[in-house]
Design a protein around this motif. Structure first.
Motif, PDB file in Angstrom:
ATOM      1  N   ALA A 183     -51.623 -17.733  -9.028  1.00  0.00           N
ATOM      2  CA  ALA A 183     -51.954 -16.441  -8.512  1.00  0.00           C
ATOM      3  C   ALA A 183     -51.954 -16.181  -6.952  1.00  0.00           C
ATOM      4  O   ALA A 183     -52.480 -17.140  -6.417  1.00  0.00           O
ATOM      5  CB  ALA A 183     -53.360 -15.788  -9.119  1.00  0.00           C
ATOM      6  N   THR A 197     -52.866  -7.747   5.153  1.00  0.00           N
ATOM      7  CA  THR A 197     -52.072  -8.577   4.227  1.00  0.00           C
ATOM      8  C   THR A 197     -51.179  -9.526   4.986  1.00  0.00           C
ATOM      9  O   THR A 197     -50.622 -10.599   4.663  1.00  0.00           O
ATOM     10  CB  THR A 197     -51.378  -7.761   3.296  1.00  0.00           C
ATOM     11  OG1 THR A 197     -50.507  -6.737   3.928  1.00  0.00           O
ATOM     12  CG2 THR A 197     -52.176  -7.160   2.298  1.00  0.00           C
ATOM     13  N   THR A 210     -53.456 -14.016  -3.625  1.00  0.00           N
ATOM     14  CA  THR A 210     -54.308 -12.952  -3.184  1.00  0.00           C
ATOM     15  C   THR A 210     -54.103 -12.825  -1.628  1.00  0.00           C
ATOM     16  O   THR A 210     -54.096 -13.956  -1.010  1.00  0.00           O
ATOM     17  CB  THR A 210     -55.716 -12.998  -3.769  1.00  0.00           C
ATOM     18  OG1 THR A 210     -56.210 -14.210  -3.270  1.00  0.00           O
ATOM     19  CG2 THR A 210     -55.734 -12.780  -5.213  1.00  0.00           C
ATOM     20  N   ILE A 270     -49.730 -12.260 -10.312  1.00  0.00           N
ATOM     21  CA  ILE A 270     -50.027 -13.384 -10.997  1.00  0.00           C
ATOM     22  C   ILE A 270     -48.827 -13.686 -12.104  1.00  0.00           C
ATOM     23  O   ILE A 270     -48.250 -12.910 -12.677  1.00  0.00           O
ATOM     24  CB  ILE A 270     -51.301 -12.923 -12.029  1.00  0.00           C
ATOM     25  CG1 ILE A 270     -52.463 -12.636 -11.310  1.00  0.00           C
ATOM     26  CG2 ILE A 270     -51.885 -14.356 -13.093  1.00  0.00           C
ATOM     27  CD1 ILE A 270     -53.526 -11.856 -12.088  1.00  0.00           C
ATOM     28  N   THR A 289     -48.600  -7.731 -11.255  1.00  0.00           N
ATOM     29  CA  THR A 289     -48.624  -7.467  -9.896  1.00  0.00           C
ATOM     30  C   THR A 289     -49.301  -6.015  -9.814  1.00  0.00           C
ATOM     31  O   THR A 289     -49.216  -5.253 -10.414  1.00  0.00           O
ATOM     32  CB  THR A 289     -47.042  -7.343  -9.302  1.00  0.00           C
ATOM     33  OG1 THR A 289     -46.390  -8.333  -9.817  1.00  0.00           O
ATOM     34  CG2 THR A 289     -47.150  -7.046  -7.926  1.00  0.00           C
ATOM     35  N   ALA A 298     -51.874 -15.351   2.541  1.00  0.00           N
ATOM     36  CA  ALA A 298     -52.394 -15.255   1.346  1.00  0.00           C
ATOM     37  C   ALA A 298     -52.791 -16.652   0.727  1.00  0.00           C
ATOM     38  O   ALA A 298     -52.646 -17.694   1.468  1.00  0.00           O
ATOM     39  CB  ALA A 298     -51.073 -14.813   0.250  1.00  0.00           C
ATOM     40  N   LEU A 340     -59.121 -13.639 -12.171  1.00  0.00           N
ATOM     41  CA  LEU A 340     -58.279 -12.748 -11.677  1.00  0.00           C
ATOM     42  C   LEU A 340     -57.258 -12.026 -12.962  1.00  0.00           C
ATOM     43  O   LEU A 340     -57.011 -10.692 -12.835  1.00  0.00           O
ATOM     44  CB  LEU A 340     -57.042 -13.276 -10.604  1.00  0.00           C
ATOM     45  CG  LEU A 340     -57.564 -13.717  -9.356  1.00  0.00           C
ATOM     46  CD1 LEU A 340     -56.599 -14.494  -8.585  1.00  0.00           C
ATOM     47  CD2 LEU A 340     -58.148 -12.798  -8.701  1.00  0.00           C
ATOM     48  N   GLU A 387     -57.338  -4.120  -6.356  1.00  0.00           N
ATOM     49  CA  GLU A 387     -57.291  -5.470  -5.696  1.00  0.00           C
ATOM     50  C   GLU A 387     -55.670  -6.102  -5.527  1.00  0.00           C
ATOM     51  O   GLU A 387     -55.101  -6.000  -6.665  1.00  0.00           O
ATOM     52  CB  GLU A 387     -58.119  -6.422  -6.049  1.00  0.00           C
ATOM     53  CG  GLU A 387     -59.721  -5.936  -6.237  1.00  0.00           C
ATOM     54  CD  GLU A 387     -60.211  -5.903  -5.110  1.00  0.00           C
ATOM     55  OE1 GLU A 387     -59.677  -6.481  -4.160  1.00  0.00           O
ATOM     56  OE2 GLU A 387     -61.238  -4.837  -4.805  1.00  0.00           O
ATOM     57  N   ARG A 388     -55.231  -6.213  -4.310  1.00  0.00           N
ATOM     58  CA  ARG A 388     -54.002  -6.924  -4.331  1.00  0.00           C
ATOM     59  C   ARG A 388     -53.811  -8.375  -4.953  1.00  0.00           C
ATOM     60  O   ARG A 388     -54.571  -9.148  -4.609  1.00  0.00           O
ATOM     61  CB  ARG A 388     -53.338  -6.881  -3.048  1.00  0.00           C
ATOM     62  CG  ARG A 388     -52.097  -7.219  -2.539  1.00  0.00           C
ATOM     63  CD  ARG A 388     -51.018  -6.375  -3.262  1.00  0.00           C
ATOM     64  NE  ARG A 388     -49.687  -6.843  -2.792  1.00  0.00           N
ATOM     65  CZ  ARG A 388     -48.693  -7.103  -3.533  1.00  0.00           C
ATOM     66  NH1 ARG A 388     -48.874  -6.940  -4.860  1.00  0.00           N
ATOM     67  NH2 ARG A 388     -47.453  -7.587  -3.069  1.00  0.00           N
ATOM     68  N   MET A 389     -52.776  -8.534  -5.887  1.00  0.00           N
ATOM     69  CA  MET A 389     -52.613  -9.702  -6.493  1.00  0.00           C
ATOM     70  C   MET A 389     -51.249  -9.962  -7.151  1.00  0.00           C
ATOM     71  O   MET A 389     -50.731  -8.840  -7.676  1.00  0.00           O
ATOM     72  CB  MET A 389     -53.599  -9.905  -7.419  1.00  0.00           C
ATOM     73  CG  MET A 389     -53.755  -9.136  -8.745  1.00  0.00           C
ATOM     74  SD  MET A 389     -55.133  -9.545  -9.900  1.00  0.00           S
ATOM     75  CE  MET A 389     -56.642  -8.709  -9.055  1.00  0.00           C
TER      76      MET A 389
END
Length: 344
Positions: free
Chosen positions: A231, A240, A233, A225, A156, A244, A256, A221-223
């Motif tokens: 994932a 945000t 994003t 997984i 994260t 997503a 990613l 970068e916002r993610m």
């Protein structure tokens, strides 16, 4: 009126008898447990029986073994509190295992995915690689579902670096559940975390439970997984709340993951000192103190980790770091050196 017993808390009558004996006497050497306290009929137990009984008592948190070998009882209130914690954790583990085995969540999801939506939803889960989630509510529902099924690794990022008190309250139960299952949790935080005491305190709480957290001074970068198989994003990184994109497409997820690893490699370890500095040469953290104490009472890493509510891997990592800091050649020496330094 019959005397209450501890069986409902998972303590066998034999172990409770020994604990009550220790409470009456204030402590005893192992060979003393071979005498009248050995069996209900007063007969002596074997050395192996006694050794096993001592391990059970210390493992349950009913007794601790001092440096001179005397087994001393843990105060009743603290002992019962520990037994309750063990029973609650055991019950929670059993329930989570049963939930996973029975597929109850899938069954409930199938009810939600009824009518015309059901076929599309099942197709998405089974084969469609990309799904657009509109709004925060739908995104949060997807996060809850993904993390529930995560079994090996959670990656994260938080580009802003700061977490609100409400956000922490919403995340705590989920984060701790993931760590309790032994899932490897790696989190990248923006540098804003270093200037926010509330966020820092929560991050240190997670690290104490086994999370790996780093601070990045570069853009993130916002993610999210999960298990390197799915994932999330944002649709719009600048907003945000819009929603997503959930992808299970192997190539995109792999890309990613690769991006996360590059950001991870350039980030710094989370400072653990109360003042934001590295505490390697200072006093141990709370979890480190607990681990040092467990070196006296736990006969195996598995029991020590279980007593502290962390994974075995995390327990061993802390032990290795402590031995290095103390320049100890073995665990018992580490415990002695820690006591000499006033850490215990």
């Amino acid at each position: 009126m019959a005397q209450p017993d501890l069986q409902f808390l998972g303590v066998a009558p034999r172990d409770e008898e020994l604990y009550r004996f220790l409470l009456r006497t204030g402590g005893a050497e192992p060979d003393e447990l071979n005498g009248p306290a050995g069996h209900e009929d007063g007969s002596a137990g074997t050395a192996r029986d006694t050794e096993a009984a001592c391990r059970r008592l210390t493992g349950l948190g009913l007794a601790v073994e001092s440096m001179n070998g005397v087994l001393r009882p843990v105060p009743p209130a603290k002992a019962v509190e520990r037994l309750v914690e063990l029973r609650v954790k055991q019950l929670q583990d059993e329930l989570e295992e049963t939930v996973g085995r029975t597929g109850i969540v899938d069954s409930l999801l199938a009810e939600r995915e009824s009518g015309a939506q059901r076929g599309a939803a099942l197709a998405e889960r089974g084969g469609a690689p990309i799904r657009h989630l509109e709004g925060l509510e739908e995104v949060r529902a997807a996060i809850d579902e993904l993390t529930f099924f995560t079994r090996t690794e959670s990656l994260t990022t938080y580009p802003r670096g700061t977490l609100s008190p409400q956000g922490i309250a919403n995340s705590r139960a989920m984060d701790l559940r993931i760590l309790r299952r032994g899932v490897r949790m790696r989190t990248l935080m923006g540098s804003g975390a270093l200037d926010d005491p509330t966020t820092l305190a929560y991050l240190r709480e997670l690290v104490a439970k086994g999370a790996e957290i780093r601070i990045s001074h570069q853009p993130l970068e916002r993610m999210i997984i999960c298990d390197r198989a799915a994932a999330l994003t944002p649709i719009d990184p600048a907003h945000t709340a819009k929603g997503a994109i959930l992808t299970r497409e192997p190539g995109l997820v792999a890309a990613l993951v690769s991006l996360f690893e590059r950001m991870w490699d350039t980030a710094q370890e989370l400072p653990v000192g109360e003042d934001g500095t590295d505490a390697e040469d200072g006093l141990p953290t709370e979890i480190e103190r607990k681990i040092l104490k467990s070196l006296y009472t736990a006969d195996k890493d598995e029991s020590g980790a279980r007593d502290l509510g962390i994974s075995v891997r995390t327990y061993r990592k802390h032990v290795a770091v402590l031995m290095q800091r103390l320049d100890a050649t073995n665990r018992f020496q580490a415990a002695l050196l820690a006591r000499e330094r006033g850490w215990l």
